[in-house]
Design a protein around this motif. Structure first.
Motif, PDB file in Angstrom:
ATOM      1  N   UNK A 114       0.831  -1.203   0.000  1.00 41.53           N
ATOM      2  CA  UNK A 114       0.000   0.000   0.000  1.00 41.53           C
ATOM      3  C   UNK A 114       0.866   1.254   0.000  1.00 41.53           C
ATOM      4  N   UNK A 115       1.947   1.208   0.774  1.00 39.77           N
ATOM      5  CA  UNK A 115       2.820   2.367   0.804  1.00 39.77           C
ATOM      6  C   UNK A 115       3.384   2.658  -0.596  1.00 39.77           C
ATOM      7  N   UNK A 116       3.864   1.628  -1.263  1.00 39.41           N
ATOM      8  CA  UNK A 116       4.482   1.892  -2.565  1.00 39.41           C
ATOM      9  C   UNK A 116       3.454   2.263  -3.632  1.00 39.41           C
ATOM     10  N   UNK A 117       2.256   1.729  -3.504  1.00 37.48           N
ATOM     11  CA  UNK A 117       1.191   2.171  -4.414  1.00 37.48           C
ATOM     12  C   UNK A 117       0.916   3.654  -4.203  1.00 37.48           C
ATOM     13  N   UNK A 118       0.798   4.005  -2.946  1.00 40.37           N
ATOM     14  CA  UNK A 118       0.536   5.410  -2.648  1.00 40.37           C
ATOM     15  C   UNK A 118       1.672   6.286  -3.163  1.00 40.37           C
ATOM     16  N   UNK A 119       2.888   5.852  -2.889  1.00 42.01           N
ATOM     17  CA  UNK A 119       4.056   6.636  -3.305  1.00 42.01           C
ATOM     18  C   UNK A 119       4.059   6.860  -4.819  1.00 42.01           C
ATOM     19  N   UNK A 120       3.814   5.779  -5.557  1.00 43.15           N
ATOM     20  CA  UNK A 120       3.819   5.860  -7.005  1.00 43.15           C
ATOM     21  C   UNK A 120       2.737   6.812  -7.515  1.00 43.15           C
ATOM     22  N   UNK A 121       1.549   6.675  -6.954  1.00 44.45           N
ATOM     23  CA  UNK A 121       0.433   7.520  -7.394  1.00 44.45           C
ATOM     24  C   UNK A 121       0.606   8.957  -6.929  1.00 44.45           C
ATOM     25  N   UNK A 122       1.224   9.115  -5.773  1.00 41.02           N
ATOM     26  CA  UNK A 122       1.486  10.464  -5.262  1.00 41.02           C
ATOM     27  C   UNK A 122       2.427  11.212  -6.212  1.00 41.02           C
ATOM     28  N   UNK A 123       3.462  10.539  -6.672  1.00 40.20           N
ATOM     29  CA  UNK A 123       4.381  11.191  -7.607  1.00 40.20           C
ATOM     30  C   UNK A 123       3.720  11.449  -8.961  1.00 40.20           C
ATOM     31  N   UNK A 151      -2.318   0.274  -9.726  1.00 40.37           N
ATOM     32  CA  UNK A 151      -3.200   0.057 -10.864  1.00 40.37           C
ATOM     33  C   UNK A 151      -4.241   1.164 -10.789  1.00 40.37           C
ATOM     34  N   UNK A 152      -4.218   2.048 -11.782  1.00 37.34           N
ATOM     35  CA  UNK A 152      -5.055   3.245 -11.655  1.00 37.34           C
ATOM     36  C   UNK A 152      -6.538   2.919 -11.524  1.00 37.34           C
ATOM     37  N   UNK A 153      -6.917   1.720 -11.913  1.00 41.48           N
ATOM     38  CA  UNK A 153      -8.335   1.389 -11.774  1.00 41.48           C
ATOM     39  C   UNK A 153      -8.621   0.711 -10.448  1.00 41.48           C
ATOM     40  N   UNK A 154      -7.854  -0.354 -10.173  1.00 45.32           N
ATOM     41  CA  UNK A 154      -8.134  -1.086  -8.941  1.00 45.32           C
ATOM     42  C   UNK A 154      -7.786  -0.271  -7.702  1.00 45.32           C
ATOM     43  N   UNK A 155      -6.795   0.555  -7.832  1.00 49.61           N
ATOM     44  CA  UNK A 155      -6.366   1.326  -6.665  1.00 49.61           C
ATOM     45  C   UNK A 155      -6.930   2.738  -6.695  1.00 49.61           C
ATOM     46  N   UNK A 156      -8.130   2.837  -7.156  1.00 48.41           N
ATOM     47  CA  UNK A 156      -8.745   4.144  -7.327  1.00 48.41           C
ATOM     48  C   UNK A 156      -8.795   4.948  -6.030  1.00 48.41           C
ATOM     49  N   UNK A 157      -9.109   4.242  -4.946  1.00 46.50           N
ATOM     50  CA  UNK A 157      -9.212   4.942  -3.654  1.00 46.50           C
ATOM     51  C   UNK A 157      -7.885   5.575  -3.267  1.00 46.50           C
ATOM     52  N   UNK A 158      -6.836   4.780  -3.408  1.00 47.22           N
ATOM     53  CA  UNK A 158      -5.505   5.291  -3.072  1.00 47.22           C
ATOM     54  C   UNK A 158      -5.167   6.447  -4.005  1.00 47.22           C
ATOM     55  N   UNK A 159      -5.575   6.306  -5.275  1.00 50.14           N
ATOM     56  CA  UNK A 159      -5.269   7.352  -6.230  1.00 50.14           C
ATOM     57  C   UNK A 159      -5.957   8.667  -5.869  1.00 50.14           C
ATOM     58  N   UNK A 160      -7.190   8.569  -5.435  1.00 54.55           N
ATOM     59  CA  UNK A 160      -7.917   9.797  -5.088  1.00 54.55           C
ATOM     60  C   UNK A 160      -7.256  10.504  -3.910  1.00 54.55           C
ATOM     61  N   UNK A 161      -6.804   9.697  -2.960  1.00 55.04           N
ATOM     62  CA  UNK A 161      -6.116  10.266  -1.809  1.00 55.04           C
ATOM     63  C   UNK A 161      -4.798  10.911  -2.250  1.00 55.04           C
TER      64      UNK A 161
END
Ligand code: ADP
Ligand code: MG
Length: 702
Positions: free
Chosen positions: A227-236, A651-661
């Motif tokens: 989760x951390x790395x997903x967030x990090x990737x989407x945050x950047x 995954x921009x679709x599956x991790x939509x929640x993380x992406x929005x954050x």
């Protein structure tokens, strides 16, 4: 556990214990160039002993489930049955045996295993001829991993290229090296997420997360690390978007449009049709942007046939009324020529001088055009990427319109922006961009949508047929053409298999013209032809001299023949849904209804199910959303073209929640500290500049 040797993201891989120069070269070939790349080369999956199945327990209830077995290789042999050969491995775990079968890549797989190898096999078991895995995922294990000492440990499994495997960097080799890194060195890597966010969302710190993603203590820790790395990737990713949006919004225009648009009125009054209300709406939105003191960065979306060209002309005329130039960039020469003609005609009532600049023009002609452009005599310049060559001087360029942007590289967009005076930019696309994507990939742009077709468009019916039905489709086509209609027959052409695809189209053309439709005039057009030849064929088709146009996907964008009512798409299962949707937009344009036939040559349940949606809806957004789900963003929007960094874990679709954050946090950060100048944001700034600079080109705000 840790040693006293320090490692940071920049550490040179060849000096790491167990790597050395030869292995470092094999890693570099896979774009693993530094410690950062190696640490962020996350496991492909994990072997969790608690979920391994004993062979004796495998029964048909496991059909369709992904299972893992661990065992020893008993034998491997090449089996021949008739004219078929396959490779078969026999594996035992002491409780029973399973077969693993490969039909493809036999030559390679033969060399992978030796009797006695310890392996983990994952796949869906089949229960024919005993228990069998076809083309399973496999990993070799160490004795210790195999015998399950350290029981309960979750073992990381890595991907590796053939070259890496040759150099001993298969999953085991990589695992040993990663273990060394965590055991014998001390990581000194910067925390690249803001401290506040770590605290607020209880995000694992980077060093701990790195350790847990490679060697998880348990499933819960693994989840937190991922989760951390997903967030990090989407945050950047979202930081890039936020910086871009901010950057563009902070560019002030050095010009004003003060001619209120008399040319717009003159063109409008003489149009052979009335604008749809959607067209009027988007023109207002664009005009509003043009009035602002900061440059426009707007995306205009509208299905094929929704009438974007006339919108482009009308908004250009606003710039032209004020004494400026506008440029329209098309992806192909055919389209540029077509635009040139249309715009010349429609622009005539307002005295708009249109120039065409494309490759392959004779020097004399080209020099004259360049002169017209430079002197300001041309108002509207239409062209391909020839427009952005260095010797084109456009001093009075105020507005750039890019047609079908997804075919243009980001760099090209940057180049044309640099040529002008920071012009307003309008990007037009017929690819409906699902909301999920417009928030990510195009998150830096404002969006206008033409969600209505002009009146008098025919209805297009779409049918899926199997190859066995093709004769009746040909009969139907024959009738249509005898009644004065025209048809497209389209073949797939995919970059990966270009040569073979082209050959299939050429052979198809010969077969169709000699055997199926000898009484009609057919022509072939494909991307490998010179643009002049292509144009000639297209013109004959438009003029009716060619009744059936056989083509590869070159007709996908733009080309207009209102008399064509029929389209046959061959091997439809190989096309993307959005691509088919755009193709079928070519027919039913002249008020007559059209029929689009999707011929499935290689049918599987999956492709049939996938294409079904095309028969049910003509809503481009629904279709592209479906495409996105099925094929992922990489396929839809090529990485380079979209300026979209490749996602390693999110995954921009599956991790939509993380992406929005990530999106809201990234925006907040850039709002508070636009240039990332504050001390505590230095690690973020440095990381962004170091690893994402190519996505921030032509922005000087950082
Ligand atoms: P696209 O959005 O695919 O670029 P075009 O601009 O090529 O679509 O328009 C498709 C066709 O529709 C053209 O022949 C154009 O002249 C026509 N058209 C555009 N707007 C209207 C309208 N409001 N009413 C009728 N026909 C229109
Ligand atoms: Mg168009």
């Amino acid at each position: 556990m840790s040693g006293d040797q320090y490692l940071n993201f920049n550490s040179d891989l060849q000096y790491i214990k167990g790597i050395g120069p030869r292995r470092a070269a094999a890693l570099a070939a896979e774009e693993i160039n530094s410690m950062y790349d190696l640490l962020y080369n996350f496991p492909r999956r994990y072997l969790d002993r608690s979920t391994v199945c004993r062979i004796v327990d495998l029964n048909t209830t496991y059909q369709d489930l992904e299972v893992t077995v661990i065992g020893k290789v008993l034998s491997g042999e090449l089996v021949r049955r008739g004219n078929r050969a396959f490779y078969q491995l026999l594996i035992t775990d002491g409780s029973g045996t399973v077969k693993c079968t490969w039909f493809n890549g036999i030559r390679y797989i033969q060399k992978v295993f030796e009797t006695g190898d310890l392996v983990a096999i994952s796949g869906k078991p089949e229960f024919r001829y005993g228990i069998q895995f076809v083309h399973p995922d496999y990993d070799k294990l160490d004795q210790e991993e195999y015998s399950g000492q350290n029981t309960g440990r979750i073992i990381p499994l890595y991907s590796s290229s053939a070259e890496m495997k040759n150099k001993g960097l298969d999953t085991r080799g990589l695992r040993r090296i990663m273990a060394k890194i965590f055991q014998e060195y001390t990581l000194q890597v910067p925390e690249i997420l803001p401290a506040e966010l770590l605290e607020q969302y209880k995000i694992l710190p980077v060093d701990e997360a790195l350790r847990q993603i490679h060697f998880p203590d348990d499933n819960n820790q693994l989840l937190r690390a991922r989760t951390r790395f997903k967030f990090e990737e989407l945050f950047y990713l979202q930081l890039i978007m936020a910086v871009k949006a901010k950057g563009i919004k902070s560019i002030h225009k050095k010009f004003r449009y003060d001619g209120a648009g008399e040319k717009l009125r003159k063109i409008y009054e003489k149009l052979p049709f009335d604008l749809t209300s959607a067209q009027k709406k988007v023109i207002k939105e664009i005009w509003n942007d043009m009035k602002k003191p900061v440059v426009m960065n707007r995306l205009l979306q509208g299905d094929v046939g929704s009438g974007k060209t006339v919108v482009a002309l009308l908004v250009s005329s606003i710039a032209i009324s004020s004494g400026f130039q506008a440029a329209l960039m098309a992806p192909t020469e055919i389209l540029a020529r077509q635009h040139f003609k249309t715009l010349q005609e429609l622009g005539r009532p307002a005295g708009i001088k249109v120039s065409l600049l494309i490759g392959g023009q004779r020097k004399k002609e080209r020099d004259e055009i360049l002169q017209e452009i430079e002197s300001g005599e041309s108002h509207l310049i239409v062209g391909t990427h020839a427009l952005i060559q260095d010797n084109v001087v456009m001093d009075r360029l105020a507005l750039v319109i890019i047609d079908e942007q997804h075919r243009f590289g980001v760099e090209q967009r940057g180049k044309i922006i640099k040529k002008g005076m920071n012009p307003d930019v309008l990007v037009m696309t017929a690819t409906p961009i699902p909301r999920t994507m417009s928030m990510t990939v195009f998150g830096d742009m404002d969006v206008s949508i033409i969600d209505e077709y002009p009146q008098g468009r025919g209805k297009v019916t779409t049918r899926i047929v199997q190859k066995s039905d093709i004769e009746s489709i040909y009969d139907y086509t024959r009738k249509q053409i005898k009644a004065g209609g025209q048809a497209y027959i389209v073949y797939p052409l995919i970059e990966k298999s270009k040569k073979m695809d082209l050959q299939a189209a050429v052979e198809g053309f010969q077969y169709l013209s000699q055997k199926v439709f000898p009484e009609f005039s057919l022509a072939l057009v494909h991307g490998g032809m010179k643009s002049q030849e292509k144009d000639e064929v297209m013109n004959r088709f438009k003029a009716g001299a060619v009744q059936i146009l056989v083509s590869t996907t070159v007709i996908e964008v733009g080309v207009d023949n209102p008399n064509a009512t029929m389209m046959i798409i061959e091997n439809a299962e190989r096309f993307g849904l959005t691509q088919i949707h755009q193709l079928r937009g070519r027919i039913g344009r002249g008020g007559k209804d059209g029929i689009c036939v999707l011929v499935e040559r290689n049918s599987s349940q999956k492709s049939g199910f996938r294409m079904e949606i095309l028969t049910n809806t003509t809503n481009g957004f629904e279709i592209s959303e479906e495409d996105l789900k099925l094929r992922g963003p990489g396929e839809l929007y090529g990485t380079k073209q979209s300026g979209f960094p490749k996602m390693k874990i999110a995954d921009v679709i599956e991790d939509k929640k993380i992406m929005l954050l990530a999106r809201s946090e990234a925006r907040k950060l850039i709002d508070e500290d636009t240039h990332l100048r504050r001390k505590h944001n230095q690690p973020v700034r440095e990381h962004l500049l170091k690893y994402y600079s190519e996505y921030l080109e032509f922005l000087e705000i950082l």
